[in-house]
Design an enzyme around this catalytic site. Structure first.
Site: not given
Length: 368
Positions: A22-25, A28, A30, A50, A144
């Site tokens: 689904l995604g990354a940050g 880590g 997801v 996550k 945030d």
């Protein structure tokens, strides 16, 4: 809308099998996942997991931060906050799982389909104000709140990502004078340093998010981060071009003095009255259509019973001398906790698309 797993992606995390990326940050990745205990499953059984990056799993500071995120999420029970369903912050690769919400982020919706109508913004404001009331009622701060941390589900907005949240009674994990948050959606207290952030700071950030939703513009303009932060520190935002009834509420939230801002409970009433007066549906039709398309994609994935694995590409087709995989870049979804892409602070969407900051604040014009 959902991304393929990579060759390096884990196939299992805790009691879940990963199905897609689904995604990354910064902390880590997801993953969309399903409980291993279920032989047959549908969209309602899926979770967003996550997981901390392997290289950070041995870092004690990141583990403490991740543990705090899980603790804050576990303390909040509200229909407008993505529900925590499980976590293991002591695992070799720490993870947490929340309900999977089908729908675009607010950032994706505005970039793809333009500003939301006033009625939808009022509904969005009411839902997020309820979420903040629940967060603050649990003794926590979000810290945030930004368009990428708001999902537009068909049954209402969902607040996600407590990666820099903090329990109000606890000492901050960032040192004195450090900056937490996302530049274009900070409050003046964020700019002054993490120790200054209070519950009213979340209210300021909420109004910034809603200003973006109704205008499609960065609430504090674009340009160098230092210039954006200076305008934030002075609470200098442009509220022109929006309906008067919304402008009056948002202006009250965007005052520089946190003591003068309304509480989330007051905003629930004010936005609720505006929502009831509006006759338009909650989300514009293009957003609803995108959500319906995303749900069909997830239903097809569940019906297949198989994860979305990378598709091999012949070396000569990839233009390299070794096997490659398709879609090996960052994957995004219609919205479950995916961080914004590298370099996202450039271009027409401006500084609010920069990743969450947690470092010394840059000097702003007028600093001594």
């Amino acid at each position: 809308m959902i991304g393929q797993l990579r060759e390096s992606s884990p196939r299992r995390i805790g009691p879940y099998e990963t199905l897609a990326r689904l995604g990354a940050g910064g902390m880590g990745e997801v993953f969309l996942a399903r409980p291993l205990e279920l032989a047959a499953y549908g969209p309602g059984d899926l979770v967003a997991v996550k997981a901390i990056r392997n290289e950070l799993a041995t870092d004690a500071v990141f583990r403490r931060r991740f543990r705090r995120e899980a603790e804050v999420a576990a303390a909040i029970r509200d229909p407008y906050v993505a529900r925590l369903v499980g976590s293991d912050t002591d695992a070799e690769q720490p993870w947490l799982a929340t309900e999977y919400v089908v729908g675009p982020t607010l950032a994706e919706a505005v970039r793809g389909h333009g500003p939301l109508p006033a009625g939808a913004v009022a509904s969005l404001g009411e839902g997020l104000a309820r979420a903040l009331a629940a967060v603050h009622g649990a003794g926590a701060l979000h810290r945030d709140l930004k368009p990428a941390n708001v999902l537009l589900a068909l049954d209402g907005p969902k607040m996600i990502d407590f990666g820099v949240a903090r329990v109000q009674a606890a000492s901050t994990m960032t040192s004195t004078g450090l900056l937490v948050g996302t530049p274009g959606f900070m409050s003046p207290e964020h700019v002054a340093g993490g120790r200054h952030v209070v519950a009213a700071s979340d209210v300021f950030c909420l109004a910034s998010v809603l200003t973006y939703a109704v205008t499609g513009r960065d609430p504090f303009g674009d340009g160098p981060v230092a210039a954006v932060l200076y305008r934030v520190s002075q609470a200098e935002t442009d509220l022109t071009g929006m309906p008067e009834e919304l402008r009056s509420v948002l202006a009250a939230c965007l005052v520089r003095d946190p003591d003068e801002r309304p509480a989330p409970a007051d905003l629930v009433e004010r936005f609720g009255a505006l929502r009831e007066a509006a006759s338009a549906p909650e989300w514009p039709e293009p957003v609803r259509a995108r959500t319906a398309e995303a749900r069909r994609d997830v239903e097809q994935l569940c019906a297949s019973g198989r994860p979305l694995l990378p598709v091999p590409v012949w070396p000569e087709a990839a233009g390299v001398g070794h096997p490659a995989t398709a879609q090996d870049g960052p994957a995004t979804a219609p919205g479950q906790g995916g961080a914004e892409q590298a370099g996202a602070g450039r271009g027409p969407d401006g500084a609010h698309r920069l990743p969450t900051m947690s470092g010394s604040p840059p000097r702003v014009p007028g600093d001594a």
